[in-house]
Design a protein around this motif. Structure first.
Motif, short mmCIF file in Angstrom:
data_model
loop_
_atom_site.label_atom_id
_atom_site.label_comp_id
_atom_site.label_asym_id
_atom_site.label_seq_id
_atom_site.Cartn_x
_atom_site.Cartn_y
_atom_site.Cartn_z
N ARG A 26 0.81 -1.23 0.00
CA ARG A 26 0.00 0.00 0.00
C ARG A 26 0.83 1.27 0.00
O ARG A 26 0.37 2.33 -0.41
CB ARG A 26 -0.92 0.02 1.22
CG ARG A 26 -2.16 -0.79 1.08
CD ARG A 26 -3.21 -0.48 2.15
NE ARG A 26 -2.74 0.23 3.30
CZ ARG A 26 -2.49 -0.30 4.49
NH1 ARG A 26 -2.64 -1.58 4.68
NH2 ARG A 26 -2.08 0.44 5.49
N ALA A 27 2.07 1.21 0.49
CA ALA A 27 2.90 2.41 0.63
C ALA A 27 3.23 3.03 -0.72
O ALA A 27 3.39 2.33 -1.72
CB ALA A 27 4.19 2.05 1.37
N LYS A 28 3.34 4.34 -0.72
CA LYS A 28 3.69 5.07 -1.94
C LYS A 28 5.10 4.75 -2.41
O LYS A 28 5.43 4.97 -3.57
CB LYS A 28 3.54 6.57 -1.72
CG LYS A 28 2.10 6.98 -1.57
CD LYS A 28 1.95 8.47 -1.40
CE LYS A 28 0.47 8.78 -1.22
NZ LYS A 28 0.18 10.19 -1.23
N THR A 29 5.93 4.21 -1.54
CA THR A 29 7.29 3.86 -1.90
C THR A 29 7.39 2.51 -2.61
O THR A 29 8.45 2.17 -3.13
CB THR A 29 8.19 3.83 -0.64
OG1 THR A 29 7.61 2.94 0.31
CG2 THR A 29 8.31 5.22 -0.03
N CYS A 30 6.31 1.74 -2.63
CA CYS A 30 6.31 0.43 -3.30
C CYS A 30 6.29 0.62 -4.81
O CYS A 30 5.65 1.53 -5.34
CB CYS A 30 5.11 -0.40 -2.87
SG CYS A 30 5.21 -0.97 -1.17
N GLN A 33 1.91 -0.36 -6.25
CA GLN A 33 1.10 0.13 -5.14
C GLN A 33 -0.31 -0.44 -5.26
O GLN A 33 -0.95 -0.33 -6.31
CB GLN A 33 1.07 1.65 -5.17
CG GLN A 33 0.54 2.27 -3.93
CD GLN A 33 0.67 3.79 -3.96
OE1 GLN A 33 1.17 4.37 -4.90
NE2 GLN A 33 0.18 4.41 -2.92
N SER A 41 1.52 -2.27 4.24
CA SER A 41 2.26 -1.16 3.60
C SER A 41 3.37 -1.68 2.70
O SER A 41 3.49 -1.28 1.56
CB SER A 41 2.84 -0.24 4.66
OG SER A 41 1.80 0.39 5.38
N ALA A 42 4.20 -2.55 3.23
CA ALA A 42 5.23 -3.24 2.44
C ALA A 42 4.92 -4.72 2.61
O ALA A 42 5.32 -5.34 3.58
CB ALA A 42 6.62 -2.91 2.94
#
Length: 117
Positions: A26-30, A33, A41-42
């Motif tokens: 879910r994280a924007k850094t993935c 996404q 999140s990760a």
């Protein structure tokens, strides 16, 4: 180069070419996404392993399934199906030939629910 085909509600919605390590969550850094409350999140990562690729759970709450079986990590084989939350990914060794049709995917007001037109 291998690919991941992303399935939601029985419809293929995206195709990702694999290269270096990619993260899903879910994280924007993935790299991939996923807007889904059942996804951490990760959640997981797919990384090169020898001549192929492996998938690993990153300590997610709901886990990772490969071909319906809950796993912490697995070496991927052609045609394997990864399940993360309500999303399914198919591991492909080559680009599929049936990419001539494009479907429109719409996001429902219900989190994690999509539909086609």
């Amino acid at each position: 180069m291998p690919f991941l085909r992303h399935w939601v509600n029985g419809n293929a919605i995206s195709l990702y070419e694999l290269g270096k390590t990619i993260t899903l969550g879910r994280a924007k850094t993935c790299h991939i996404q996923l807007d889904d409350g059942t996804v951490s999140s990760a959640h997981a990562e797919i990384r090169p392993a020898g001549a192929g690729y492996e998938v690993a759970d990153l300590g997610s709450t709901n886990g990772l399934r490969v071909n319906g079986e809950k796993v912490n990590h697995a070496l991927l084989q052609a045609g394997d199906r990864l399940t993360i939350g309500t999303h399914e990914f198919e591991y492909l060794l080559q680009l599929p030939n049936n990419l001539d049709r494009t479907q429109k995917i719409r996001k429902s007001w219900i989190p994690g629910v999509y539909y086609t037109e």
